[in-house]
Design an enzyme around this catalytic site. Structure first.
Site, PDB file in Angstrom:
ATOM      1  N   GLY A   1      84.357 109.517  96.094  1.00 20.79           N
ATOM      2  CA  GLY A   1      84.637 108.896  97.395  1.00 20.79           C
ATOM      3  C   GLY A   1      85.161 107.477  97.187  1.00 20.79           C
TER       4      GLY A   1
ATOM      5  CB  ILE B   1      81.359 103.995  95.955  1.00 13.10           C
ATOM      6  CG1 ILE B   1      80.850 103.208  97.159  1.00 13.10           C
ATOM      7  CG2 ILE B   1      80.623 103.576  94.698  1.00 13.10           C
ATOM      8  CD1 ILE B   1      80.657 101.734  96.921  1.00 13.10           C
TER       9      ILE B   1
ATOM     10  CB  CYS C   1      76.773  96.754  99.821  1.00  8.11           C
ATOM     11  SG  CYS C   1      76.321  97.296 101.464  1.00  8.11           S
TER      12      CYS C   1
END
Lengths: 349, 292, 337
Positions: free
Chosen positions: B13, B15, B127
């Site tokens: 995906g 990331i 994150c």
């Protein structure tokens, strides 16, 4: 429970099995084989192998075979079932000996359609293309059944009449509700394109509503919510006025009919799959109450005045393939609840 | 002999694909397998265009060909990582877990890099954790008496994919766990806002603590030190509200603009966790290469 | 057919928390819960202004814990349902929602920014599974087009929400805006539709009336408008106006009017429309910023109205209180130059 399921499969299939000769000794691929529809087809084929020596080989295409192990360990461990572990979208080649395909991969949970609409479309559109491409390179493919959706008819007809395969459908709403049905509609057209180009023997099925063992109660459909609420001892909450009518085909009938379509359906044809026994949502709730040991309150919230019916016309499949409903709604519900009560009991231990 | 350490990436995906671009730029790393489920995805075609070996078998390709790589980035989901962790451990891989599964050693490179590369499974927290924990840590170094820290991150709505959205609770739980661990506080609170503003806003994170007599000067020194360290690998990491004290409450804000590799610049939230993961991988690789 | 029944959803003990910097005390909760209950409102919503799990330095710590607030209210409600407001990103299922259910909450409204409905799937499904009543809320509903608002509402409906309320969090709507949105929602959803007004532009009652005329059946209000920013629609006024228009709310108007008199003393500060709140409504900035903006404007010696317009330009949403300081600092530097 095992006995109930075996008996139910037998009751659904015995009148039809003499017409299933063409499936004997064949290799049958089921995509979405760990889903409700796919696993029930596998269960019925296995019954034909065990009881009537059909000698079918079943291949289940799934991303995660372990899911079937959790769901139904008996089915998982069998020697006549093998697995292809793959995301349907990146499938390239299929074993050359496959003769039949039931393509039922797609998540029918509308919560997932809402939260992950792009992926939903991807799996349906790209997945169907991948299967058809691979199938077009098989040397001895005799039949492909594509499970589309009754939702391709769009909104239910205003007059409440049963929906026939020839119905043009009503315009879909714009926006997010139409993502799943439009993807299904595209895939139907794609199947017909492959039929036209490669003469693939594709038959399209438009499923409506089903109930039966192995269906998760936390699915967002009214009947599942009702059963979940009732089995938890909570009141059944009907959001609308309880008047909309639905129909529910029992799992073993559903699987037997699909096998009938696979064995004898005409390619290029469209068949509705569902039950013609109409029940209103209020009747559903009342029936659930009549089955469970301690009835719960039924609250009709009357939040809307919708009375839409969503019922398939089954004239075509009844006459063409000689199938019939072997379980009344009441029986179907009784068996489903029995199975869930038993499951609840074994989870509590 | 190759002078780079081989890396596998599972999960293709946003990331995973952004990680791939960063790996291929690294002096110490090279991606030898990029594996997911769907060869038709845009991450896969990006990787194909870069000439990287692809697989649609997920972790299974590494099980079948264990010699493919030494480091594995797991960019799938927390649920999948729980299944992957023991398999990769048996294969002896150094695993950098990008999901909030939080079963490995939680790592913020500027705080515990050495400890992390000494383990076999490193978890990159979240994150928001990568953006906020270094700042919270800097404050707690000056004021060890702090017992409660909170952070609030605001990210652009467009930088949160369906996986993050459905599992927003996982994000909160992992970030809070990281805050407690690194800052030695017994209570922590992490909050997240998704902001739909258009044009998309850059990610920003505020750290708040309750203090009686803040040593603002030293706090600022520690924070600025930390910020410049992080800027080495995340150039777009900036202190935008210096420590500000009002009514018993100290607040400071950083903004994170990404590098704009595969992910857009406004997705600084995703960029910072990837940059931090690359930092861990490079350090591991550097050590390993030095030994040879 | 006109649906002439409207359920009043009393947010006094939740939205009102903003008006007193989240310092609701046991006496206020107990007293007001009893008053609302005896007046017969449908739901009494209780908690921190941003809802469950939101007590924080960022937004403001509440005097009482979520548990204390809920238990206090629970003990004082006989007929009205006990409700909570939950924003994913602040409250989690395991830390907050499950505990609230243990405290005896009846109705849980899972609210997201109007564009982020899909962050509510887990929470709504979870509550549905517990058998409690679950509604969806779309906050800052002026930020997207009416058509997009419908799409987001449909998501919440699919997850199992039993009603969807749109919140005019910035008090920026005019009656025609409300009519258009509610009308579309009523046409598109199978579940009831609700409206939550703020009074920044003096439109809370007019907007609520416009909502019920367009088919909304759940209307939020608070006693004498006790709520964030310029306050909500006054629930006693709603009851009065709806009864004049022939809608049944099931409340005892006299008791609600009495409650309003008592509330004036009970809560000591009742919100009013100020120059700042007018600007906040015009710029579409969430009402609950009023207290922190006032405070920060004072510290940095800048015009709060400038802060609002700048926040509006940046598209700030509730929860981004940290942005206020940033904007004020930037304005202070600009002024200095």
């Amino acid at each position: 429970m095992k006995k109930m399921i075996q008996d139910d499969i037998q009751r659904s299939i015995q009148g039809l099995s003499s017409t299933f000769g063409s499936l004997k000794g064949k290799v049958i691929l089921i995509t979405g084989g760990t889903g409700f529809v796919g696993a029930w087809v596998a269960r019925s084929l296995v019954w034909l192998n065990d009881e009537l020596n059909f000698d079918c080989s079943i291949i289940i295409l799934t991303r995660n075979p372990k899911k079937l192990e959790e769901l139904d360990p008996d089915l998982y461990g069998r020697s006549d079932i093998s697995f292809i572990k793959s995301d349907i979208r990146s499938l390239h080649d299929l074993p050359q000996d496959i003769n039949y395909i039931i393509h039922s991969a797609a998540n029918p949970d509308n919560r997932v359609h809402m939260s992950d609409p792009v992926n939903t479309m991807d799996v349906i559109a790209i997945g169907t293309k991948a299967i058809m491409d691979a199938a077009s390179r098989l040397s001895d493919i005799k039949g492909i059944v594509y499970l589309s959706s009754g939702q391709v008819y769009g909104d239910a007809p205003g007059n409440g009449a049963a929906i026939s395969e020839n119905s043009q459908g009503y315009l879909l709403k714009k926006g997010i509700n139409s993502i799943y049905p439009e993807a299904k509609r595209y895939s139907e057209a794609l199947c017909l394109a492959y039929r036209s180009l490669y003469k693939l023997p594709v038959t399209i099925v438009r499923p409506f509503s089903f109930i039966g063992p192995y269906q998760e109660l936390n699915k967002p459909w009214a009947i599942n919510s009702f059963m979940q609420e009732a089995l938890n001892g909570q009141p059944i909450r009907i959001l609308g006025n309880g008047k909309p009518k639905r129909s529910y085909l029992y799992a073993t009938d559903m699987a037997a009919w699909l096998l009938a379509i696979l064995a004898n359906g005409k390619d290029g044809e469209v068949y509705n799959l569902g039950s013609s026994e109409e029940v209103s949502l209020l009747e559903v709730a009342n029936e659930i109450n009549s089955i469970i040991s301690i009835p719960v309150d039924i609250i009709v919230k009357n939040n809307n005045t919708l009375e839409s019916n969503f019922i398939p016309s089954l004239d075509y499949i009844h006459t063409q393939l000689g199938v019939k409903e072997n379980f009344t709604f009441k029986e179907a519900l009784l068996h489903t609840i029995k199975w869930n009560v038993n499951k609840q009991g074994s989870n509590d231990e | 002999m190759s002078s780079k350490i081989r890396v596998g990436i599972i999960g293709t995906g946003n990331i995973g694909t952004d990680l791939l671009m960063k790996v291929q730029r690294s002096k110490f790393l090279e991606c030898t397998i990029f594996s997911g489920r769907n060869l038709a995805s845009s991450g896969m075609s990006k990787a194909a265009a870069m000439g990287v070996r692809l697989s649609d078998e997920g972790i299974d390709i590494i099980v079948r060909e264990p010699d493919l790589c030494d480091i594995v980035f797991d960019a799938t989901s927390a649920k999948s990582h729980l299944a992957h962790a023991s398999i990769l451990e048996q294969l002896g891989k150094f695993v950098i877990d990008m999901t909030p599964a939080k079963i490995g050693v939680l790592c913020v490179p500027e705080v515990n890099l050495e400890e992390a590369i000494g383990s076999r499974n490193v978890n990159m927290i979240t994150c928001g954790g990568q953006a906020s924990i270094p700042i919270a840590y800097a404050i707690s170094k000056v004021h060890s008496e702090i017992d409660y820290i909170e952070t609030v991150s605001t990210i652009s709505s467009r930088s949160a994919g369906p996986g993050t959205r459905i599992n927003i609770d996982e994000y909160i739980e992992a970030t809070e766990k990281g805050l407690k661990l690194f800052c030695g506080v017994s209570h922590a609170k992490a909050m997240i806002n998704l902001n739909p503003a258009n044009p998309a806003i850059d990610m920003q994170t505020t750290v708040l603590v309750e203090l009686k007599n803040p040593d603002i000067e030293n706090i600022l020194v520690e924070i600025e030190k930390m910020v410049s360290k992080i800027q080495r690998y995340v150039p777009g990491y900036k202190l935008i509200v210096k420590p500000t004290f009002d009514n018993g409450k100290l607040l400071t804000t950083v903004r994170v603009q990404g590098l704009g590799d595969y992910l857009p610049k406004f997705a600084g939230n995703l960029d910072i966790i990837n940059c931090a993961a690359i930092e861990v991988a490079e350090h591991f690789a550097h050590k390993k290469l030095a030994k040879v | 057919m006109d649906n002439l029944e409207v359920s009043l959803y009393d947010v006094t003990l939740r939205d009102g928390s903003h008006a007193i910097r989240h310092q609701l005390n046991v006496d206020q909760i107990a007293t007001y819960a009893k008053l609302a209950d005896s007046a017969g409102v449908g739901v009494v919503e209780v908690g921190h202004g941003i809802g469950l799990g939101a007590s924080s330095l960022q937004i403001g710590k509440s005097l009482l814990s979520d548990e204390q607030m809920l238990t206090t209210a629970r003990e004082n409600l006989k007929h009205s349902l006990l409700g909570i407001h939950v924003v994913p990103g602040y409250a989690t299922i395991s830390r907050d929602i499950s505990k609230a259910i243990d405290c005896g909450v009846d109705v849980i409204r899972i609210a997201t920014q109007c564009t982020e409905a899909d962050t509510s799937e887990q929470h709504i499904s979870y509550v549905r599974g517990t058998g409690r009543r679950v509604f969806g809320g779309l906050m800052m509903s002026h930020m997207i087009s009416p058509e997009m608002l419908v799409q987001e509402a449909l998501k919440m409906e699919s997850y199992g929400a039993e009603g969807i309320t749109i919140l005019d969090s910035a008090g920026t709507f005019l009656p025609a805006d409300v009519e258009k949105r509610i009308g579309l929602l009523v046409d598109s959803l199978k579940v009831p539709v609700g409206f939550h007004g703020h009074n920044n532009l003096g439109m809370a009652i007019a907007n609520s009336l416009s909502a019920v005329k367009a088919g909304a059946t759940i209307i939020d209000g608070s006693i004498s408008g006790f709520g964030g920013g310029a306050g909500n629609a006054s629930i006693e006024l709603l009851a009065a106006v709806f009864s004049m228009e022939g809608y049944k709310t099931g409340v005892d108007l006299y008791k609600l009017l009495d409650a309003a008199d008592i509330a004036e003393k009970l809560f000591s500060v009742l919100p009013k429309i100020t120059s700042s709140s007018i600007v906040s409504g015009m710029s579409g900035v969430v009402s609950v910023f009023s207290k922190p903006v006032a405070r920060v404007a004072e510290i940095y010696n800048v015009d709060p109205r400038d802060i609002y317009f700048e926040l509006g330009r940046l598209g700030a949403i509730a929860g981004q209180e940290d942005l206020i300081v940033e904007v004020a600092q930037a304005l202070a530097i600009k002024d200095f130059r």
